[in-house]
Design a protein around this motif. Sequence first.
Motif, PDB file in Angstrom:
ATOM      1  N   ASP A 164     -16.668  39.740 -58.912  1.00 56.96           N
ATOM      2  CA  ASP A 164     -16.496  39.006 -60.169  1.00 56.96           C
ATOM      3  C   ASP A 164     -15.229  39.441 -60.899  1.00 56.96           C
ATOM      4  OD1 ASP A 164     -18.858  37.686 -59.642  1.00 56.96           O
ATOM      5  OD2 ASP A 164     -20.054  38.858 -61.068  1.00 56.96           O
ATOM      6  N   ALA A 165     -14.983  40.747 -60.950  1.00 53.22           N
ATOM      7  CA  ALA A 165     -13.791  41.252 -61.629  1.00 53.22           C
ATOM      8  C   ALA A 165     -12.511  40.804 -60.918  1.00 53.22           C
ATOM      9  CB  ALA A 165     -13.843  42.775 -61.734  1.00 53.22           C
ATOM     10  N   LEU A 166     -12.547  40.766 -59.595  1.00 59.41           N
ATOM     11  CA  LEU A 166     -11.383  40.264 -58.853  1.00 59.41           C
ATOM     12  C   LEU A 166     -11.145  38.785 -59.139  1.00 59.41           C
ATOM     13  CD1 LEU A 166     -11.768  42.084 -55.423  1.00 59.41           C
ATOM     14  CD2 LEU A 166      -9.965  42.436 -57.133  1.00 59.41           C
ATOM     15  N   ALA A 167     -12.211  38.015 -59.273  1.00 58.26           N
ATOM     16  CA  ALA A 167     -12.068  36.595 -59.608  1.00 58.26           C
ATOM     17  C   ALA A 167     -11.478  36.433 -61.013  1.00 58.26           C
ATOM     18  CB  ALA A 167     -13.419  35.890 -59.516  1.00 58.26           C
ATOM     19  N   ILE A 168     -11.914  37.255 -61.950  1.00 56.69           N
ATOM     20  CA  ILE A 168     -11.374  37.215 -63.313  1.00 56.69           C
ATOM     21  C   ILE A 168      -9.890  37.578 -63.298  1.00 56.69           C
ATOM     22  CG2 ILE A 168     -11.447  38.367 -65.568  1.00 56.69           C
ATOM     23  CD1 ILE A 168     -14.525  38.540 -65.130  1.00 56.69           C
ATOM     24  N   LEU A 169      -9.551  38.627 -62.563  1.00 57.17           N
ATOM     25  CA  LEU A 169      -8.147  39.044 -62.466  1.00 57.17           C
ATOM     26  C   LEU A 169      -7.300  37.957 -61.823  1.00 57.17           C
ATOM     27  CD1 LEU A 169      -5.939  41.184 -62.796  1.00 57.17           C
ATOM     28  CD2 LEU A 169      -6.671  42.133 -60.589  1.00 57.17           C
ATOM     29  N   GLN A 170      -7.812  37.335 -60.788  1.00 59.89           N
ATOM     30  CA  GLN A 170      -7.072  36.263 -60.124  1.00 59.89           C
ATOM     31  C   GLN A 170      -6.842  35.088 -61.071  1.00 59.89           C
ATOM     32  OE1 GLN A 170      -9.041  34.633 -56.692  1.00 59.89           O
ATOM     33  NE2 GLN A 170      -7.141  33.780 -55.889  1.00 59.89           N
ATOM     34  N   LEU A 171      -7.858  34.719 -61.830  1.00 57.05           N
ATOM     35  CA  LEU A 171      -7.711  33.631 -62.801  1.00 57.05           C
ATOM     36  C   LEU A 171      -6.694  34.002 -63.875  1.00 57.05           C
ATOM     37  CD1 LEU A 171      -8.717  30.848 -63.657  1.00 57.05           C
ATOM     38  CD2 LEU A 171     -10.564  31.976 -64.880  1.00 57.05           C
ATOM     39  N   TYR A 172      -6.754  35.232 -64.360  1.00 58.97           N
ATOM     40  CA  TYR A 172      -5.807  35.703 -65.371  1.00 58.97           C
ATOM     41  C   TYR A 172      -4.371  35.644 -64.840  1.00 58.97           C
ATOM     42  CZ  TYR A 172      -3.488  38.630 -68.805  1.00 58.97           C
ATOM     43  OH  TYR A 172      -2.631  39.092 -69.766  1.00 58.97           O
ATOM     44  N   LEU A 173      -4.174  36.155 -63.626  1.00 56.92           N
ATOM     45  CA  LEU A 173      -2.821  36.172 -63.052  1.00 56.92           C
ATOM     46  C   LEU A 173      -2.324  34.771 -62.719  1.00 56.92           C
ATOM     47  CD1 LEU A 173      -3.047  39.344 -60.792  1.00 56.92           C
ATOM     48  CD2 LEU A 173      -1.893  39.102 -63.011  1.00 56.92           C
ATOM     49  N   LEU A 174      -3.217  33.888 -62.334  1.00 59.14           N
ATOM     50  CA  LEU A 174      -2.839  32.498 -62.094  1.00 59.14           C
ATOM     51  C   LEU A 174      -2.327  31.859 -63.382  1.00 59.14           C
ATOM     52  CD1 LEU A 174      -2.871  30.274 -59.885  1.00 59.14           C
ATOM     53  CD2 LEU A 174      -5.098  29.612 -60.785  1.00 59.14           C
ATOM     54  N   LEU A 175      -3.026  32.121 -64.473  1.00 57.42           N
ATOM     55  CA  LEU A 175      -2.565  31.599 -65.763  1.00 57.42           C
ATOM     56  C   LEU A 175      -1.290  32.309 -66.230  1.00 57.42           C
ATOM     57  CD1 LEU A 175      -5.995  31.045 -67.470  1.00 57.42           C
ATOM     58  CD2 LEU A 175      -4.360  29.296 -66.798  1.00 57.42           C
ATOM     59  N   ALA A 176      -1.122  33.573 -65.867  1.00 55.92           N
ATOM     60  CA  ALA A 176       0.116  34.281 -66.208  1.00 55.92           C
ATOM     61  C   ALA A 176       1.306  33.664 -65.491  1.00 55.92           C
ATOM     62  CB  ALA A 176      -0.008  35.756 -65.857  1.00 55.92           C
ATOM     63  N   VAL A 177       1.110  33.269 -64.243  1.00 53.15           N
ATOM     64  CA  VAL A 177       2.187  32.601 -63.504  1.00 53.15           C
ATOM     65  C   VAL A 177       2.499  31.250 -64.155  1.00 53.15           C
ATOM     66  CG1 VAL A 177       2.756  31.486 -61.299  1.00 53.15           C
ATOM     67  CG2 VAL A 177       1.762  33.775 -61.318  1.00 53.15           C
ATOM     68  N   TYR A 178       1.448  30.522 -64.528  1.00 57.98           N
ATOM     69  CA  TYR A 178       1.647  29.220 -65.176  1.00 57.98           C
ATOM     70  C   TYR A 178       2.428  29.364 -66.482  1.00 57.98           C
ATOM     71  CZ  TYR A 178       0.635  24.902 -67.653  1.00 57.98           C
ATOM     72  OH  TYR A 178       0.756  23.747 -68.357  1.00 57.98           O
ATOM     73  N   HIS A 179       2.066  30.362 -67.278  1.00 57.54           N
ATOM     74  CA  HIS A 179       2.725  30.583 -68.575  1.00 57.54           C
ATOM     75  C   HIS A 179       4.000  31.416 -68.460  1.00 57.54           C
ATOM     76  CE1 HIS A 179      -0.297  28.797 -71.168  1.00 57.54           C
ATOM     77  NE2 HIS A 179      -1.220  29.351 -70.413  1.00 57.54           N
TER      78      HIS A 179
END
Length: 136
Positions: free
Chosen positions: A58-73
């Motif tokens: 779950d934490a890896l999924a949260i981190l992946q989502l966060y980093l995906l949005l970091a790339v977008y922004h």
Amino acid sequence: MEKRHTSGFRGTQRVSGLVYVVGFLPNLIWENAQTPLYFGYNGFYSHFTACLVAAVVDALAILQLYLLLAVYHRSLYWPMGAGPWQYLFLAFLGGLLAAWFEKWALHVGHAPCTCSPCRASPPAATHGAPAYCLLG
């Protein structure tokens, strides 16, 4: 032009580590708090390993989502400039991912209800579907 926050490799590691820890600890608590709701619950230590693995994923999924949005922004610090609608979208997307993970775990048999007492006597009304094995 608005100056974006920048970060080197060390800063990226710090932010990623913080996001991971903030995602991991509540998930570990949540996973262990819900295990008494499953048939075959034999105590905290009998399910802790499965809950630990679930919290890591779950934490890896949260981190992946966060980093995906970091790339977008184009910024690791994107939450500092995010508006309420972005947070609502993130919560909605996180909820969808959580529901999908739970459904997947039940389907492949990685949910806490896969202990032998539950597999031996799953709820009768499953009609061939994966047994949720929740009490009640």
